[in-house]
Write a protein that holds these residues in place. Sequence first.
Motif, PDB file in Angstrom:
ATOM      1  N   UNK A 183      54.041  26.977  39.859  1.00 15.47           N
ATOM      2  CA  UNK A 183      52.834  27.394  39.015  1.00 15.47           C
ATOM      3  C   UNK A 183      51.631  26.898  40.266  1.00 15.47           C
ATOM      4  N   UNK A 184      51.477  25.899  40.630  1.00 17.46           N
ATOM      5  CA  UNK A 184      50.684  25.282  41.455  1.00 17.46           C
ATOM      6  C   UNK A 184      50.666  26.010  42.563  1.00 17.46           C
ATOM      7  N   UNK A 185      51.727  26.392  43.210  1.00 20.27           N
ATOM      8  CA  UNK A 185      51.838  27.307  44.218  1.00 20.27           C
ATOM      9  C   UNK A 185      51.083  28.804  44.198  1.00 20.27           C
ATOM     10  N   UNK A 186      51.342  29.322  42.739  1.00 21.49           N
ATOM     11  CA  UNK A 186      50.903  30.653  42.322  1.00 21.49           C
ATOM     12  C   UNK A 186      49.306  30.388  42.324  1.00 21.49           C
ATOM     13  N   UNK A 187      48.892  29.386  41.855  1.00 20.97           N
ATOM     14  CA  UNK A 187      47.384  29.066  41.681  1.00 20.97           C
ATOM     15  C   UNK A 187      46.675  29.146  42.980  1.00 20.97           C
ATOM     16  N   UNK A 188      47.398  28.464  44.043  1.00 18.58           N
ATOM     17  CA  UNK A 188      46.603  28.472  45.233  1.00 18.58           C
ATOM     18  C   UNK A 188      46.695  29.985  45.950  1.00 18.58           C
ATOM     19  N   UNK A 189      47.802  30.531  45.712  1.00 22.48           N
ATOM     20  CA  UNK A 189      47.857  31.960  46.414  1.00 22.48           C
ATOM     21  C   UNK A 189      46.994  32.869  45.853  1.00 22.48           C
ATOM     22  N   UNK A 190      46.612  32.705  44.414  1.00 20.29           N
ATOM     23  CA  UNK A 190      45.599  33.419  43.876  1.00 20.29           C
ATOM     24  C   UNK A 190      44.239  33.386  44.340  1.00 20.29           C
ATOM     25  N   UNK A 191      44.115  32.085  44.488  1.00 19.69           N
ATOM     26  CA  UNK A 191      42.594  31.625  45.158  1.00 19.69           C
ATOM     27  C   UNK A 191      42.407  32.164  46.439  1.00 19.69           C
ATOM     28  N   UNK A 192      43.517  31.937  47.281  1.00 21.72           N
ATOM     29  CA  UNK A 192      43.675  32.063  48.749  1.00 21.72           C
ATOM     30  C   UNK A 192      43.329  33.735  49.044  1.00 21.72           C
ATOM     31  N   UNK A 193      44.152  34.441  48.145  1.00 22.31           N
ATOM     32  CA  UNK A 193      44.056  35.857  48.605  1.00 22.31           C
ATOM     33  C   UNK A 193      42.972  36.577  47.628  1.00 22.31           C
ATOM     34  N   UNK A 194      42.163  35.748  46.855  1.00 19.71           N
ATOM     35  CA  UNK A 194      40.917  36.210  46.138  1.00 19.71           C
ATOM     36  C   UNK A 194      41.432  37.336  45.173  1.00 19.71           C
ATOM     37  N   UNK A 195      42.722  37.212  44.652  1.00 24.93           N
ATOM     38  CA  UNK A 195      43.324  37.983  43.462  1.00 24.93           C
ATOM     39  C   UNK A 195      42.575  37.733  42.147  1.00 24.93           C
ATOM     40  N   UNK A 196      42.044  36.626  42.113  1.00 19.38           N
ATOM     41  CA  UNK A 196      41.031  36.546  40.790  1.00 19.38           C
ATOM     42  C   UNK A 196      39.897  37.333  40.466  1.00 19.38           C
ATOM     43  N   UNK A 197      39.684  38.087  41.755  1.00 21.14           N
ATOM     44  CA  UNK A 197      38.551  39.256  41.529  1.00 21.14           C
ATOM     45  C   UNK A 197      38.891  40.184  40.570  1.00 21.14           C
ATOM     46  N   UNK A 198      40.345  40.464  40.571  1.00 23.11           N
ATOM     47  CA  UNK A 198      40.884  41.380  39.767  1.00 23.11           C
ATOM     48  C   UNK A 198      41.754  40.977  38.701  1.00 23.11           C
ATOM     49  N   UNK A 199      42.242  39.835  38.561  1.00 19.94           N
ATOM     50  CA  UNK A 199      42.721  39.343  37.449  1.00 19.94           C
ATOM     51  C   UNK A 199      42.324  37.808  37.311  1.00 19.94           C
ATOM     52  N   UNK A 200      41.604  37.501  36.350  1.00 23.65           N
ATOM     53  CA  UNK A 200      40.994  36.058  36.158  1.00 23.65           C
ATOM     54  C   UNK A 200      41.925  35.234  35.575  1.00 23.65           C
ATOM     55  N   UNK A 201      42.561  34.685  36.574  1.00 20.01           N
ATOM     56  CA  UNK A 201      43.906  33.892  36.085  1.00 20.01           C
ATOM     57  C   UNK A 201      43.331  32.340  36.140  1.00 20.01           C
ATOM     58  N   UNK A 202      43.479  31.756  34.988  1.00 19.99           N
ATOM     59  CA  UNK A 202      43.045  30.547  34.655  1.00 19.99           C
ATOM     60  C   UNK A 202      44.349  29.686  34.972  1.00 19.99           C
ATOM     61  N   UNK A 203      44.273  28.298  35.180  1.00 24.42           N
ATOM     62  CA  UNK A 203      45.508  27.703  35.272  1.00 24.42           C
ATOM     63  C   UNK A 203      46.290  27.465  34.027  1.00 24.42           C
TER      64      UNK A 203
END
Length: 206
Positions: free
Chosen positions: A27-47
């Motif tokens: 789960x931590x790896x995914x959180x890091x990748x989402x932020x690194x790839x700026x995917x949270x612009x299209x999917x506002x994924x909270x922890x």
Amino acid sequence: MELEEGVYMNRYDLVLLGLIVEKERSGYDIITEVRSRELDRWANLSTSTIYNRLATLEKHGNIEGRNVRDGNRPERVVFSITEKGRDTLRREVLKHLTGFNDDPRTLGFAFLFGAEQKELIRSLEAHERRLMQEVEHLEKMIADEPRPTLFAEGPFLNCMSRDHILVELKYVRAAIGILRDPVRNTKLNGYFYINFGNRDFVEKND
């Protein structure tokens, strides 16, 4: 898509499955990748959303978690995708490619490697035909509108809709071109960096 009766997929699950199919992740790896790839612009994924959706995906057999300990670091759960999960991802990528809402469609393009090339091309070509039909319909409506109108080119909203679809057509055709290109399509075996032009592609087996 419905995972099980009463439990529905959403754009968050597409992101999670897409990242896990690249390689096993916590789960931590995914959180890091989402932020690194700026995917949270299209999917506002909270922890909390990430961990809740991981639990749901695992419960319904799309991913499997196993406990891993690395040296003296705390034990963590690492997730891998199942065959059911691969099929779920394939369906979600195809579904998200052909909508008119920018956010889900963007995620579909980001994870093109989650579906088969021929299937992607068929889906995009069918979408291209639908878009062309809609443009023709709007062009007729614009031409038939009595002049003058408030907007010199014709009815404002019809013109705006047509122009939006023409942009959509441009990028659908570009995606089909990438998928048909024997050089470029081989680079779609990892995350397709939709925001950045010069980064290396991520290999699934890294």
